[in-house]
Structures are given as structure tokens and as C-alpha cells.
Design a protein around this motif. Sequence first.
Motif, short mmCIF file in Angstrom:
data_model
loop_
_atom_site.label_atom_id
_atom_site.label_comp_id
_atom_site.label_asym_id
_atom_site.label_seq_id
_atom_site.Cartn_x
_atom_site.Cartn_y
_atom_site.Cartn_z
N LEU A 1 49.38 39.64 15.27
CA LEU A 1 48.13 40.37 15.50
C LEU A 1 48.30 41.70 14.79
O LEU A 1 49.17 42.51 15.15
N THR A 2 47.50 41.96 13.76
CA THR A 2 47.67 43.15 12.94
C THR A 2 46.64 44.23 13.29
O THR A 2 45.64 43.97 13.97
N ALA A 3 46.90 45.42 12.77
CA ALA A 3 45.94 46.50 12.95
C ALA A 3 44.62 46.16 12.26
O ALA A 3 43.55 46.52 12.75
N ASP A 4 44.68 45.44 11.15
CA ASP A 4 43.45 45.03 10.46
C ASP A 4 42.63 44.08 11.30
O ASP A 4 41.39 44.08 11.24
N ASP A 5 43.30 43.24 12.09
CA ASP A 5 42.57 42.33 12.99
C ASP A 5 41.75 43.12 14.00
O ASP A 5 40.64 42.72 14.36
N VAL A 6 42.30 44.23 14.46
CA VAL A 6 41.57 45.08 15.40
C VAL A 6 40.51 45.90 14.68
O VAL A 6 39.38 46.05 15.16
N ARG A 7 40.88 46.42 13.51
CA ARG A 7 39.93 47.23 12.73
C ARG A 7 38.62 46.45 12.48
O ARG A 7 37.53 47.03 12.50
N ALA A 8 38.76 45.15 12.26
CA ALA A 8 37.61 44.33 11.92
C ALA A 8 36.56 44.26 13.01
O ALA A 8 35.39 43.94 12.75
N VAL A 9 36.93 44.57 14.24
CA VAL A 9 35.97 44.46 15.35
C VAL A 9 35.68 45.81 15.99
O VAL A 9 35.02 45.87 17.04
N LEU A 10 36.15 46.91 15.40
CA LEU A 10 35.83 48.25 15.90
C LEU A 10 34.50 48.73 15.34
O LEU A 10 34.09 48.36 14.23
#
Length: 404
Positions: free
Chosen positions: A146-155
Motif C-alpha cells: 500500500l503506497t502513498a500514491d494509493d492514498v494520494r489518489a483518493v484524497l
Amino acid sequence: MTYDVEAVRAQFPALRAGGAHFDGPGGTQTPRPVIDAIGEALAGPLSNGGGGRTAGERSAGELVVAARRAMADLLGTEPSEIVFGRSATQLTYDLSRTLAASWAPGDEVVVTRLDHDANVRPWIQAAQAAGATVRWADFDPASGELTADDVRAVLSERTRLVAVTAASNLIGTRPPVPEIARLVHEAGALLHVDAVHAAAHTYVDRDALGADFLVCSPYKFCGPHLGVLAGRAELLEGLRPDKLVPSADTVPERFELGTLPYEFLAGVRAAVDFFAALAGPAEGSRRARLAGSFAALEAHEDVLRSRIEEALGAFPSVTLYSRARRRTPTLLLGFEGREAQDAYRFLADRGVVAPAGSFYAVEASRRLGLGDTGALRVGLAPYTNADDVERLISGLGDFLGRAA
């Protein structure tokens, strides 16, 4: 720092039964110092905390203070930021309802498919009650990352809170929480971190992680069954949870509903002290000793994990789902043409305790293609030794060599 696993094992009465325990992610065995601390608290004068005029009242107050200080040392916080509750799940539910009082339709909450359901469902249900939208951060099932980009994509600018694990209780993945925290805070949102699994294996520093709120469970690191929330003081001061009129309105007491389990708080303090001494006597503060102990413990567990993974390579019918680059010594195994529950029962009959299931990480299990059934979980603990590992490997070999 050194790690004498046999000296550690000698402090666990339950190990005398002869089992090889790989069920630590669900709850560890209990060492003698913790057992004794709980018994001593119950044996002495003990009353509901109050004005401190009686011996029982003073004992209760001292136990609370000592436990808050111990957990603050373990998590890198201040004692005034430590909240005790029945479980991490209960504390997360209470916090979610309190925070959701300020949410409105159009607001967004982010949860991940890697997390234990205790860091998913409370936030979903709180969002639904407030009319807020839930957005999901997915992890890569092939790598377990689970990457920071995975979270960034839904912020978005409407994100109010992100809930993420510091380590997956199912496959051990340790996401880059500090990087995720930076993105979350740049979006103007809060970060809630589930450190229940992480706190048993890694040196936790709430501020270094960037968490606004963090929960853990002492029974996962050799303590008694209860939960702990470490919240930032300025945030706790601004929250108004439901509470009884006569109960204290100070922080952190306003978040603690009913009488605290004083005897278990004695066990919490003893569990933290036990971990601080894992690598033997050392100089410095308890926080510094904890850092040394966790470094030694991680090195010990890495050796054992590597041995298991090396042996699994000789079993082509085994799928290892724990693949992330940074992870705890927690391995999830699937068997081609065989049921994980059968492996669990086969091993249990031979004194090797490695349960099968999805372990409340239902979203992660589904994401891995395992449905709600899950797979066999092998988790190390401070008392796991090389003999335990060889018993596990031998048992798996016998199970796989046996006709289906």
C-alpha cells in the motif's frame, strides 16, 4: 544489544505446555512479570479512584499514572495523551462517533483495503450516519504494498480523515505512514493509525509516524486485554465525546467511560517494562531501552522469518501472500488444492499453533482473492525460537506430503 530468546521464554509459564505458538498476531502469551503485577494489584488495597485519602484510592491513582507513563514511553507521546478503553475497536468506535459529529454531506473519509475491519467499519458507519462519502485506497495484491500514491489518489479538499494501518495483521505489510501523513495533512485532514499489530514488533513513535490518533492493544505485546488510544493533546481538548454528567471532563479522563480496570493497568505497565528489558539491562530512559529492545527483537525475528521463507521455497504448492518489502514477521500461506483449515488442524494436532482465517481483515482477504475464508497465518512473537520454526516447517512438510 543481545537477544537471549531462551531467557525470554523462561518467563512464559504457558510455554511449559510444549506448544510452538505462531498465533501471536491474535494475542500473545503472558509473561510472569505481567501475571504477578496483575495479582499484586488485586491483592493490595484497591478502591475506585477518588480523593486519595484511603490506601485503596491511592493505589488506584498510582496504577493509572504508572500505566499512562508506560504507554507514553512505548508510543512516544505524553502521559496526558493516553486514553484507556476496553479494546482498540471500542476506542475507534467512540472516536469515530465523536469526530463524525462535525462531518456533513459532501465530506469524505478514506479507509484502506489493507486494514483490520476495526479501522474500517467504524469509519464507514460514522460517515454513513453523517451523510459523508467513503473512499477506498486499494493495495496491490501481487506485492502486498500500500503506497502513498494509493492514498494520494483518493484524497481531496473534502477529505476529513484517513484511517490506515501501521502494519497489516494479515500479511504484515508496513505502509509508508510518515509519507502518507504528510499528504493527509497537506489535504487538511486528520490521520488515524492502527498500530495494534505494529506495536508488537516495531518501535512506534506517534509523532514520527505523523499520526493524529493512534491505537494499540497491550494483549498483542504480552499484556492484558484492553485498548489504548494516543491522541494529540490539542485535538483531544477540542473533542466533546458523550459522557456521564458526573464523570471527569478533563483530558484524557473525559474519553474513559466508567471505572478503569486498575489491575490490568498494572499489567500494562509491567508489559512495557518487560519489553524494555528484552535485550537485557541497558542504560538510559525506558524509552531508550525500548528502542534497543525492539532493534534486537526485529533482528531476531528477521532471522526466523528468513528461515521459514527459505523452507517455503521448497514447497511449490504453497503460496506466500506476505510479499511487501517492509513487513512484520507475519506470513499468510495458501495451499494449492488444500484447505487452510485442514493445515491448521493438522499442525494443531502436532502442537504447532498456526490458525487459519481472515482474522477480521476481511477487505484484505477479499482483495487477495481469498474471500472471507482467508488462509493460514504464521506469526512470530518475542518467545519464538529456532526449534519452534523447525517444528512448523516439519509439520508443513508432513501436511503437504500427506495424501489429500
